[in-house]
Design a protein around this motif. Structure first.
Motif, PDB file in Angstrom:
ATOM      1  N   ALA A 202       0.836  -1.208   0.000  1.00  0.00           N
ATOM      2  CA  ALA A 202       0.000   0.000   0.000  1.00  0.00           C
ATOM      3  C   ALA A 202       0.866   1.252   0.000  1.00  0.00           C
ATOM      4  O   ALA A 202       0.596   2.216  -0.735  1.00  0.00           O
ATOM      5  N   HIS A 206       1.175   4.094  -2.990  1.00  0.00           N
ATOM      6  CA  HIS A 206       0.931   5.512  -2.704  1.00  0.00           C
ATOM      7  C   HIS A 206       2.096   6.378  -3.177  1.00  0.00           C
ATOM      8  O   HIS A 206       1.893   7.410  -3.844  1.00  0.00           O
ATOM      9  N   LEU A 305      -5.602   9.884  -4.949  1.00  0.00           N
ATOM     10  CA  LEU A 305      -5.015   9.183  -3.816  1.00  0.00           C
ATOM     11  C   LEU A 305      -6.113   8.772  -2.844  1.00  0.00           C
ATOM     12  O   LEU A 305      -7.295   8.964  -3.111  1.00  0.00           O
ATOM     13  N   ALA A 306      -5.725   8.203  -1.748  1.00  0.00           N
ATOM     14  CA  ALA A 306      -6.663   7.555  -0.826  1.00  0.00           C
ATOM     15  C   ALA A 306      -7.896   8.411  -0.534  1.00  0.00           C
ATOM     16  O   ALA A 306      -7.789   9.520  -0.012  1.00  0.00           O
ATOM     17  N   LYS A 308     -11.815   8.812   1.283  1.00  0.00           N
ATOM     18  CA  LYS A 308     -12.401   8.420   2.554  1.00  0.00           C
ATOM     19  C   LYS A 308     -13.315   7.227   2.351  1.00  0.00           C
ATOM     20  O   LYS A 308     -14.143   7.202   1.449  1.00  0.00           O
ATOM     21  N   LEU A 309     -13.153   6.220   3.207  1.00  0.00           N
ATOM     22  CA  LEU A 309     -13.953   5.009   3.112  1.00  0.00           C
ATOM     23  C   LEU A 309     -15.155   5.115   4.044  1.00  0.00           C
ATOM     24  O   LEU A 309     -15.084   5.716   5.119  1.00  0.00           O
ATOM     25  N   VAL A 334      -8.558  -2.854   4.723  1.00  0.00           N
ATOM     26  CA  VAL A 334      -8.409  -1.446   4.345  1.00  0.00           C
ATOM     27  C   VAL A 334      -7.473  -1.312   3.149  1.00  0.00           C
ATOM     28  O   VAL A 334      -7.739  -0.558   2.205  1.00  0.00           O
ATOM     29  N   PHE A 338      -7.902   0.433  -1.114  1.00  0.00           N
ATOM     30  CA  PHE A 338      -7.126   1.571  -1.624  1.00  0.00           C
ATOM     31  C   PHE A 338      -6.330   1.127  -2.854  1.00  0.00           C
ATOM     32  O   PHE A 338      -5.157   0.783  -2.746  1.00  0.00           O
ATOM     33  N   ASN A 340      -4.986   2.732  -5.268  1.00  0.00           N
ATOM     34  CA  ASN A 340      -3.803   3.551  -5.532  1.00  0.00           C
ATOM     35  C   ASN A 340      -2.923   3.713  -4.292  1.00  0.00           C
ATOM     36  O   ASN A 340      -2.038   4.564  -4.262  1.00  0.00           O
ATOM     37  N   ALA A 342      -1.949   3.852   0.006  1.00  0.00           N
ATOM     38  CA  ALA A 342      -2.077   4.839   1.076  1.00  0.00           C
ATOM     39  C   ALA A 342      -0.872   4.677   1.980  1.00  0.00           C
ATOM     40  O   ALA A 342      -0.248   3.606   2.022  1.00  0.00           O
ATOM     41  N   GLU A 346      -1.613   5.760   7.658  1.00  0.00           N
ATOM     42  CA  GLU A 346      -2.999   6.124   7.371  1.00  0.00           C
ATOM     43  C   GLU A 346      -3.880   4.881   7.310  1.00  0.00           C
ATOM     44  O   GLU A 346      -5.033   4.906   7.761  1.00  0.00           O
ATOM     45  N   VAL A 347      -3.349   3.812   6.734  1.00  0.00           N
ATOM     46  CA  VAL A 347      -4.100   2.558   6.683  1.00  0.00           C
ATOM     47  C   VAL A 347      -4.417   2.082   8.098  1.00  0.00           C
ATOM     48  O   VAL A 347      -5.558   1.709   8.410  1.00  0.00           O
TER      49      VAL A 347
END
Length: 473
Positions: A202, A206, A305-306, A308-309, A334, A338, A340, A342, A346-347
């Motif tokens: 991930a 990113h 980019l990441a 919001k989920l 998670v 993503f 692309n 993260a 942040e993950v």
């Protein structure tokens, strides 16, 4: 991805020659990079920058690399000591090809992204998988002060294909809260390696999305290839993988692939110069249409980019294959959301926020950590239990012995235990009947005629695999 190799006692010279010195690895006219110190324990000892071979020998033989003094290590559980572990972080093949064939500037950015991803994943491992033991028989688990580690960047596979990877040699040693050095509790390394691998991938995605405008194909088990790379290109430069898969055969276990890896291992080509390898890669790439322009076409995209989920997205992803999960599995879920990539931190933050939300219910807590389910699954299971309890207390209509006999007569090959099962299901008055048996013993064959009768009786039959190969029907 991350693979783990356990160093055997007396293998220090092998790692000095094959890994640390990197005599067989080259990159576009440059020699192999020098090893670099990594890990919080190394930093605490004042170790940074390039590694001297004598320091690596000291690290792998239980000595302080800075002073040469013994660390005072001893074996745990009556077994001989394992010097350390080789955590190998490997970039996806399309990333390695981008690095090898995309030109000096692109190569530099790829190498930088790979290095940052390795650091991020190792930081996770230090926080979650750096344990040692104290007390009688090692019954008490305490946190160590981090890894004493040496990182060596390599650029080619054993078959000479472009393969950007870093060997992180982790000494089997850490310092506990009492300032005493002792052996790592190494099962934790294996338990957290998969999640660390997801975080490496991930973070790498990113960094490359941000610095090169790279888009990605579908994420599968945490890994994705660069969008625009054809399967043909990847296979052409994956000869080592093809060699292993051919030796192991299709649909085999990880252990079988590991054995195939060892049995097919051969000495790398020592005579190839950096220029020779570069020319060889370019020639093979040209033959399949993988020119620098083709790689350039995969770069410079406007990448989102990441994002919001939502809790609903996380709920569906984490419970896609199991009704309960732990923090590691939440982190992995998670990552898969993503495409692309993260940043690793942040993950983890997203996963922790999800676990702390009202959408998640903690179901167990043990020495190995907490397990969770989602409120949606929790309510579904409670409704199923309530329905089962109600069905168990209500009298049911029965097909009777006559219909059971007719079903059995229509299937003369039924075995005695299968005939008894049919009688119980059709002539009994239970609201719920559970059939348990080994896989392949004919449960489905025996019940295939029951759904037609069951529709009149309000019954149903399904199959679910249980631990140990047993199934319920």
């Amino acid at each position: 991805m991350i693979s783990i190799g356990k160093l055997g006692a007396g293998q220090e010279n092998y790692y000095l020659e094959k890994v640390a010195e990197g005599t067989e690895d080259y990159y576009s006219g440059e020699g192999e990079a020098q090893g670099q110190w990594m890990g919080d324990a190394a930093e605490e000892l004042g170790l940074s920058g390039e590694i001297d071979p004598k320091q690596l020998t000291a690290m792998l033989t239980g000595h302080n690399p800075a002073t040469g003094e013994p660390l005072g290590l001893r074996a745990v559980g009556g077994r001989g000591p394992v010097p350390g572990f080789d955590l190998t972080f490997s970039a996806p093949k399309s990333v390695s090809l981008t690095w090898a064939l995309g030109g000096p500037e692109v190569a530099g950015r790829v190498a930088e992204a790979h290095g940052k991803a390795v650091q991020a994943a190792l930081s996770y491992m230090q926080r979650e998988a750096c344990w040692t033991r104290r007390g009688a028989g090692g019954s008490e688990f305490v946190n160590g002060n981090g890894y004493l580690a040496a990182a060596y960047l390599h650029r080619s596979s054993r078959n000479g294909d472009p393969q950007l990877h870093t060997h992180v040699l982790v000494a089997n040693a850490t310092k506990g809260p009492d300032d005493k050095w002792s052996r790592l509790y190494h099962p934790a390394i294996y338990e957290h390696a998969k999640t660390a691998s997801y975080l490496y991938e991930a973070h790498l995605r990113h960094e490359l999305s941000r610095s090169l405008g790279v888009e990605w194909q579908e994420v599968r088990k945490g890994i994705a290839e660069v969008e625009g790379f054809r399967d043909e290109w990847l296979k052409t430069f994956s000869t080592r993988r093809a060699e292993i898969l051919e030796a192991a055969g299709p649909d085999v276990s990880a252990r079988a692939r590991q054995i195939a890896t060892l049995t097919t291992r051969h000495v790398k080509e020592r005579e190839a110069t950096p220029e020779t390898l570069r020319e060889r890669w370019q020639t093979r790439a040209a033959e399949i249409g993988l020119h620098r322009e083709a790689i350039a076409a995969t770069l410079g995209k406007e990448v989102q980019l990441a994002a919001k989920l939502t809790l609903a997205q996380l709920d569906r992803q984490v419970t896609a294959h199991a009704s309960h999960f732990d923090r590691r599995e939440a982190v992995q879920a998670v990552v898969d959301l993503f495409p692309n990539g993260a940043l690793a931190q942040e993950v983890e933050a997203v996963a922790d926020a999800f676990l702390a939300s009202d959408a998640v219910v903690r179901v167990t807590e043990s020495a190995k950590g907490e397990r969770f389910t989602t409120k949606r699954i929790w309510e579904l299971e409670h409704k199923a239990l309530e329905s089962a309890q109600q069905m168990a207390t209500e009298p049911r209509g029965v097909a009777g012995d006559l219909i059971a006999a007719r079903v059995i007569q229509a299937r003369p090959t039924l075995k005695p235990d299968q005939r008894e099962m049919v009688r119980r299901l059709l002539a009994g008055r239970e609201g719920i009947v559970v059939v348990i048996g080994e896989a392949g013993t004919g449960k489905s064959f025996a019940t295939v005629a029951l759904p037609k009768v069951g529709r009149r009786l309000g019954t149903s039959c399904g199959s679910q695999r249980r631990p140990g190969g047993r199934q319920t029907c």
